[in-house]
Design a protein around this motif. Sequence first.
Motif, PDB file in Angstrom:
ATOM      1  N   ALA A 218      13.301   2.594   7.914  1.00 59.43           N
ATOM      2  CA  ALA A 218      13.542   4.026   8.136  1.00 59.43           C
ATOM      3  C   ALA A 218      12.231   4.806   8.260  1.00 59.43           C
ATOM      4  N   LEU A 219      11.139   4.275   7.700  1.00 56.27           N
ATOM      5  CA  LEU A 219       9.847   4.957   7.784  1.00 56.27           C
ATOM      6  C   LEU A 219       8.971   4.364   8.893  1.00 56.27           C
ATOM      7  N   GLY A 220       9.562   3.522   9.724  1.00 59.72           N
ATOM      8  CA  GLY A 220       8.811   2.929  10.845  1.00 59.72           C
ATOM      9  C   GLY A 220       7.662   2.067  10.355  1.00 59.72           C
ATOM     10  N   GLN A 221       7.883   1.358   9.263  1.00 64.65           N
ATOM     11  CA  GLN A 221       6.761   0.611   8.672  1.00 64.65           C
ATOM     12  C   GLN A 221       6.604  -0.780   9.276  1.00 64.65           C
ATOM     13  N   ASN A 222       5.589  -0.922  10.102  1.00 61.80           N
ATOM     14  CA  ASN A 222       5.152  -2.219  10.623  1.00 61.80           C
ATOM     15  C   ASN A 222       3.651  -2.223  10.391  1.00 61.80           C
ATOM     16  N   PHE A 223       3.213  -3.031   9.442  1.00 59.95           N
ATOM     17  CA  PHE A 223       1.822  -2.934   8.998  1.00 59.95           C
ATOM     18  C   PHE A 223       0.902  -3.884   9.753  1.00 59.95           C
ATOM     19  N   LEU A 224      -0.333  -3.442   9.933  1.00 62.54           N
ATOM     20  CA  LEU A 224      -1.373  -4.285  10.536  1.00 62.54           C
ATOM     21  C   LEU A 224      -2.240  -4.828   9.409  1.00 62.54           C
ATOM     22  N   LEU A 225      -2.359  -6.160   9.334  1.00 63.62           N
ATOM     23  CA  LEU A 225      -3.081  -6.767   8.213  1.00 63.62           C
ATOM     24  C   LEU A 225      -4.449  -7.314   8.613  1.00 63.62           C
TER      25      LEU A 225
ATOM     26  N   ALA B  59      -4.337   6.906  14.735  1.00 64.69           N
ATOM     27  CA  ALA B  59      -3.146   6.561  13.971  1.00 64.69           C
ATOM     28  C   ALA B  59      -2.344   5.442  14.600  1.00 64.69           C
ATOM     29  N   ASN B  60      -1.813   4.605  13.739  1.00 63.72           N
ATOM     30  CA  ASN B  60      -0.744   3.687  14.111  1.00 63.72           C
ATOM     31  C   ASN B  60       0.516   4.419  13.680  1.00 63.72           C
ATOM     32  N   LEU B  61       1.089   5.142  14.645  1.00 61.26           N
ATOM     33  CA  LEU B  61       2.124   6.116  14.307  1.00 61.26           C
ATOM     34  C   LEU B  61       3.468   5.479  14.029  1.00 61.26           C
TER      35      LEU B  61
ATOM     36  N   VAL C 118      -2.347  11.498   6.084  1.00 58.69           N
ATOM     37  CA  VAL C 118      -1.061  12.058   5.662  1.00 58.69           C
ATOM     38  C   VAL C 118      -0.035  10.935   5.604  1.00 58.69           C
ATOM     39  N   GLU C 119       0.499  10.674   4.431  1.00 59.20           N
ATOM     40  CA  GLU C 119       1.452   9.574   4.247  1.00 59.20           C
ATOM     41  C   GLU C 119       2.694  10.080   3.528  1.00 59.20           C
ATOM     42  N   ARG C 120       3.839   9.687   4.076  1.00 58.37           N
ATOM     43  CA  ARG C 120       5.103  10.180   3.539  1.00 58.37           C
ATOM     44  C   ARG C 120       5.634   9.319   2.390  1.00 58.37           C
TER      45      ARG C 120
ATOM     46  N   GLY D 295       3.014  13.626   2.244  1.00 61.92           N
ATOM     47  CA  GLY D 295       3.906  14.560   2.919  1.00 61.92           C
ATOM     48  C   GLY D 295       4.283  14.077   4.299  1.00 61.92           C
ATOM     49  N   ASP D 296       5.073  14.909   4.969  1.00 58.68           N
ATOM     50  CA  ASP D 296       5.581  14.616   6.303  1.00 58.68           C
ATOM     51  C   ASP D 296       4.598  15.180   7.334  1.00 58.68           C
ATOM     52  N   ALA D 297       4.067  14.312   8.166  1.00 57.79           N
ATOM     53  CA  ALA D 297       3.078  14.760   9.158  1.00 57.79           C
ATOM     54  C   ALA D 297       3.664  15.798  10.109  1.00 57.79           C
ATOM     55  N   LEU D 298       4.987  15.739  10.340  1.00 57.36           N
ATOM     56  CA  LEU D 298       5.596  16.711  11.254  1.00 57.36           C
ATOM     57  C   LEU D 298       5.581  18.119  10.664  1.00 57.36           C
TER      58      LEU D 298
ATOM     59  N   VAL E 239      -2.507   9.532  10.469  1.00 62.40           N
ATOM     60  CA  VAL E 239      -1.116   9.734  10.050  1.00 62.40           C
ATOM     61  C   VAL E 239      -0.527   8.378   9.689  1.00 62.40           C
ATOM     62  N   GLY E 240       0.128   8.311   8.547  1.00 68.31           N
ATOM     63  CA  GLY E 240       0.807   7.084   8.144  1.00 68.31           C
ATOM     64  C   GLY E 240      -0.148   5.949   7.832  1.00 68.31           C
ATOM     65  N   PRO E 241      -1.040   6.112   6.849  1.00 67.20           N
ATOM     66  CA  PRO E 241      -1.987   5.031   6.529  1.00 67.20           C
ATOM     67  C   PRO E 241      -1.314   3.806   5.925  1.00 67.20           C
ATOM     68  N   GLY E 242      -0.128   3.977   5.335  1.00 69.73           N
ATOM     69  CA  GLY E 242       0.565   2.831   4.722  1.00 69.73           C
ATOM     70  C   GLY E 242      -0.323   2.187   3.668  1.00 69.73           C
ATOM     71  N   PRO E 243      -0.445   0.846   3.701  1.00 71.61           N
ATOM     72  CA  PRO E 243      -1.314   0.180   2.719  1.00 71.61           C
ATOM     73  C   PRO E 243      -2.803   0.348   3.035  1.00 71.61           C
TER      74      PRO E 243
HETATM   75  N1  SAM Z   1      -1.356   2.630   9.403  1.00 73.38           N
HETATM   76  C1  SAM Z   1      -0.663   1.492   8.793  1.00 73.38           C
HETATM   77  C2  SAM Z   1      -1.008   0.222   9.540  1.00 73.38           C
HETATM   78  O1  SAM Z   1      -1.539   0.346  10.654  1.00 73.38           O
HETATM   79  O2  SAM Z   1      -0.742  -0.850   9.037  1.00 73.38           O
HETATM   80  C3  SAM Z   1       0.846   1.716   8.745  1.00 73.38           C
HETATM   81  C4  SAM Z   1       1.509   1.993  10.085  1.00 73.38           C
HETATM   82  S1  SAM Z   1       3.270   2.092  10.015  1.00 73.38           S
HETATM   83  C5  SAM Z   1       3.626   1.766  11.730  1.00 73.38           C
HETATM   84  C6  SAM Z   1       3.655   3.828   9.924  1.00 73.38           C
HETATM   85  C7  SAM Z   1       3.319   4.553   8.615  1.00 73.38           C
HETATM   86  O3  SAM Z   1       3.678   5.933   8.736  1.00 73.38           O
HETATM   87  C8  SAM Z   1       4.045   4.064   7.386  1.00 73.38           C
HETATM   88  O4  SAM Z   1       3.128   3.907   6.336  1.00 73.38           O
HETATM   89  C9  SAM Z   1       5.060   5.177   7.051  1.00 73.38           C
HETATM   90  O5  SAM Z   1       5.372   5.276   5.679  1.00 73.38           O
HETATM   91  C10 SAM Z   1       4.337   6.400   7.558  1.00 73.38           C
HETATM   92  N2  SAM Z   1       5.215   7.526   7.943  1.00 73.38           N
HETATM   93  C11 SAM Z   1       6.454   7.455   8.487  1.00 73.38           C
HETATM   94  N3  SAM Z   1       6.909   8.687   8.783  1.00 73.38           N
HETATM   95  C12 SAM Z   1       5.931   9.555   8.434  1.00 73.38           C
HETATM   96  C13 SAM Z   1       5.806  10.974   8.510  1.00 73.38           C
HETATM   97  N4  SAM Z   1       6.771  11.729   9.014  1.00 73.38           N
HETATM   98  N5  SAM Z   1       4.667  11.532   8.045  1.00 73.38           N
HETATM   99  C14 SAM Z   1       3.678  10.764   7.527  1.00 73.38           C
HETATM  100  N6  SAM Z   1       3.732   9.425   7.457  1.00 73.38           N
HETATM  101  C15 SAM Z   1       4.844   8.825   7.905  1.00 73.38           C
END
Ligand code: SAM
Length: 277
Positions: free
Chosen positions: A24-31, A124-126, A76-78, A102-105, A54-58
């Motif tokens: 639901a959070l579009g989480q596909n991480f780059l390792l 960003a990896n959005l 900014v990470e949700r 928070g929510d980047a939007l 936006v969305g730094p994840g791990p």
């Molecule tokens: N940057 C990391 C990487 O490259 O491995 C994670 C990329 S992952 C595709 C997207 C990230 O965006 C997740 O960490 C997710 O929790 C975060 N995310 C999703 N919706 C978001 C929002 N509305 N605002 C901020 N971050 C958000």
Amino acid sequence: MAAIDGLPPLRDVIARHGLDAKKALGQNFLLDLNLTQKIARTAGPLEGVTVFEVGPGPGGLTRAILSLGAAKVIAVERDPRCLPALAEIADHYPGRLEVIEGDALKTDFDALAAGIDGPVRIIANLPYNVGTQLLVNWLLPRQWPPFWQSLTLMFQREVGLRIVADADDDHYGRLGVLCGWRTQASMAFDVPPQAFTPPPKVTSSVVHLIPVAEPMPTRAEALERVTAAAFGQRRKMLRQSLKSLGGETLLAKVGIDPQRRAETLSVDEFVMLANAL
Ligand code: SAM
């Protein structure tokens, strides 16, 4: 064994903090830090630059940006589950990583940028579900040139192709016109699904956009009305698709053949139509 930046490998970070990916959070991480560094390098030299992420994840991309010498990253990470992992990166690079939960939007990036001295780039990896909306927001700031010097963004390849498309390209549409009006947009490289954990269904692409200094003057709303109508019926002739906006009369004002179709019009021609509305 530590990774090339002296921090623990991302796989360990994810396991230790229990960051199982949420769809639901579009989480596909780059390792792979070599890959995240390749993305960060696409943005150009980062010394002295503040990067908005936006969305730094791990933190795979965050670590790459910091290791390449960015003065500061504001991320900014949700997902609050990611904050402890990001705090470890902040400790490793004192004073150089600020995380906003928070929510980047809903984040006011213009206001954030107002407090910063020196250049700002966005990398960003959005999350795919919010990526296009964020891009449109960054293209329509309160003033031009915008606060950012470049956008280096990962999208599904299909969306990337729409961003960089020009006239007479099957992918050309509203997004291509908007990007072409205000930026020079280019495709950097593709990233296969296997590069991500978990792998998404489709190939991704990194695109790079730099603002043009003086886009042709027009109102974004007018441009949006024209492109929405024209591409809403992209196979029809413009005299038909633009009927609700004046059709042949509008087209005659700017000397465009009413038999042409939307995808044959250059960005400049769309701007002329918008200005004639
Ligand atoms: N940057 C990391 C990487 O490259 O491995 C994670 C990329 S992952 C595709 C997207 C990230 O965006 C997740 O960490 C997710 O929790 C975060 N995310 C999703 N919706 C978001 C929002 N509305 N605002 C901020 N971050 C958000």
